[in-house]
Design an enzyme around this catalytic site. Sequence first.
Site, PDB file in Angstrom:
ATOM      1  N   GLY A  36       1.022  -1.222   0.167  1.00 11.88           N
ATOM      2  CA  GLY A  36      -0.063   0.143   0.023  1.00 11.88           C
ATOM      3  C   GLY A  36       1.042   1.290  -0.037  1.00 11.88           C
ATOM      4  O   GLY A  36       0.506   2.286  -0.777  1.00 11.88           O
ATOM      5  N   HIS A  37       1.844   1.082   0.968  1.00 12.49           N
ATOM      6  CA  HIS A  37       2.823   2.564   0.936  1.00 12.49           C
ATOM      7  C   HIS A  37       3.550   2.378  -0.266  1.00 12.49           C
ATOM      8  O   HIS A  37       3.891   3.626  -0.968  1.00 12.49           O
ATOM      9  CB  HIS A  37       3.781   2.127   1.930  1.00 12.49           C
ATOM     10  CG  HIS A  37       3.554   2.202   3.593  1.00 12.49           C
ATOM     11  ND1 HIS A  37       3.542   1.167   4.112  1.00 12.49           N
ATOM     12  CD2 HIS A  37       3.024   3.066   4.103  1.00 12.49           C
ATOM     13  CE1 HIS A  37       3.105   1.440   5.297  1.00 12.49           C
ATOM     14  NE2 HIS A  37       2.797   2.614   5.274  1.00 12.49           N
ATOM     15  N   GLU A 150      -6.535   5.869   1.131  1.00 16.08           N
ATOM     16  CA  GLU A 150      -7.843   6.006   1.613  1.00 16.08           C
ATOM     17  C   GLU A 150      -8.169   5.180   2.737  1.00 16.08           C
ATOM     18  O   GLU A 150      -9.229   5.318   3.293  1.00 16.08           O
ATOM     19  CB  GLU A 150      -8.748   5.827   0.315  1.00 16.08           C
ATOM     20  CG  GLU A 150      -8.800   7.125  -0.601  1.00 16.08           C
ATOM     21  CD  GLU A 150      -9.596   6.733  -1.618  1.00 16.08           C
ATOM     22  OE1 GLU A 150     -10.343   5.851  -1.924  1.00 16.08           O
ATOM     23  OE2 GLU A 150     -10.046   7.865  -2.262  1.00 16.08           O
ATOM     24  N   GLN A 155      -8.152  10.721   8.030  1.00 12.62           N
ATOM     25  CA  GLN A 155      -7.093  11.331   8.174  1.00 12.62           C
ATOM     26  C   GLN A 155      -6.741  12.016   6.807  1.00 12.62           C
ATOM     27  O   GLN A 155      -6.222  13.298   6.928  1.00 12.62           O
ATOM     28  CB  GLN A 155      -5.933  10.269   8.158  1.00 12.62           C
ATOM     29  CG  GLN A 155      -4.677  10.815   8.056  1.00 12.62           C
ATOM     30  CD  GLN A 155      -3.330  10.117   8.316  1.00 12.62           C
ATOM     31  OE1 GLN A 155      -3.038   9.642   9.662  1.00 12.62           O
ATOM     32  NE2 GLN A 155      -2.873   9.191   7.302  1.00 12.62           N
TER      33      GLN A 155
HETATM   34  O1  PAF Z   1      -0.680   7.471   8.232  1.00 13.11           O
HETATM   35  C1  PAF Z   1       0.219   7.284   8.711  1.00 13.11           C
HETATM   36  O2  PAF Z   1       1.064   6.771   8.587  1.00 13.11           O
HETATM   37  C2  PAF Z   1       0.646   8.411   9.614  1.00 13.11           C
HETATM   38  O3  PAF Z   1      -0.632   8.790  10.404  1.00 13.11           O
HETATM   39  C3  PAF Z   1       1.444   9.882   9.224  1.00 13.11           C
HETATM   40  C4  PAF Z   1       0.473  10.543   8.178  1.00 13.11           C
HETATM   41  C5  PAF Z   1       2.817   9.338   8.360  1.00 13.11           C
HETATM   42  C6  PAF Z   1       1.823  10.838  10.026  1.00 13.11           C
HETATM   43  O4  PAF Z   1       2.481  10.235  11.192  1.00 13.11           O
END
Ligand code: PAF
Length: 285
Positions: A36-37, A150, A155
């Site tokens: 996903g990342h 998503e 967030q």
């Molecule tokens: O989604 C995440 O992994 C974290 O909330 C983020 C956006 C890197 C902030 O620490």
Amino acid sequence: MKVFHYKKALENHLKNLKKQGKSIGFVPTMGALHQGHLALVKNSLKDNDVTAVSIFVNPTQFDNPDDLKKYPRTFESDLALLKNISPEIIVFYPDAHDFYDGQIKSQHFDFDGLENEMEGKHRPGHFDGVGTVVKKLFEVVQPDRAYFGEKDFQQLQIIKKLVEKEHLPIEIVPIPIYREADGLAMSSRNRRLTKHHRTAAPFIYQVLKQSAILFEKENLETVKKFVENAIAAHPYLELEYFEIADEQTLKPATQKIAGNKYRGFIVVYAGEIRLIDNISLVTSS
Ligand code: PAF
């Protein structure tokens, strides 16, 4: 591969690249990288001249100290994964004290109420922590575009609000949820699931998909009851909440209005692991 620990050094490096007319894409992460990342990173590589990825388990966004302690930290394998995609990726692996100027604490934000719904109710202070770290990261990286998944839909909406309220010239690019072959939404926390809980966890998405079918014809109460009963009947899963909310305001839906965009938001405990997921809901009436 360039890895920066100190914000000033990274800021200077990226400013130089900007002066050369290069566009900067940014993917903030807490590490323990999964596909996903990597999808966020690949999108950034496609859209921008330069891609920066931060790996930082941000202490200020954890409302539960045990969760912070046990959050997976796999820096070496994260680096290897990124290098495999492109050795040109710039990695920011901050020193917490340098990053927070010695004061590891959150700023308080008003996100027009988005922060008070769902995760905001269940994880007090969480979105102040996220807002604080993301605002600081944006100040250091000054990206043209930043990529968010998503899966953490609330967030994502909050980051869009942050950019709007702070007048930041950053395009927020949402990327759809990445799922394992069995439907489980990819998450760094999945690697902490026991064997039983890992086998149980894909049930969450099965229930969400059925809720989306029900939502087309049934009323909100029926859909909610269906999800609550389905998870309650599962021996390895425990529901924290299921909410049907408006996609933009994140306020709980009180009635279905044709043309409005809704989402079903769910949080389930599989043993001690808190799993989060969501699905788009479309009404036919
Ligand atoms: O989604 C995440 O992994 C974290 O909330 C983020 C956006 C890197 C902030 O620490």
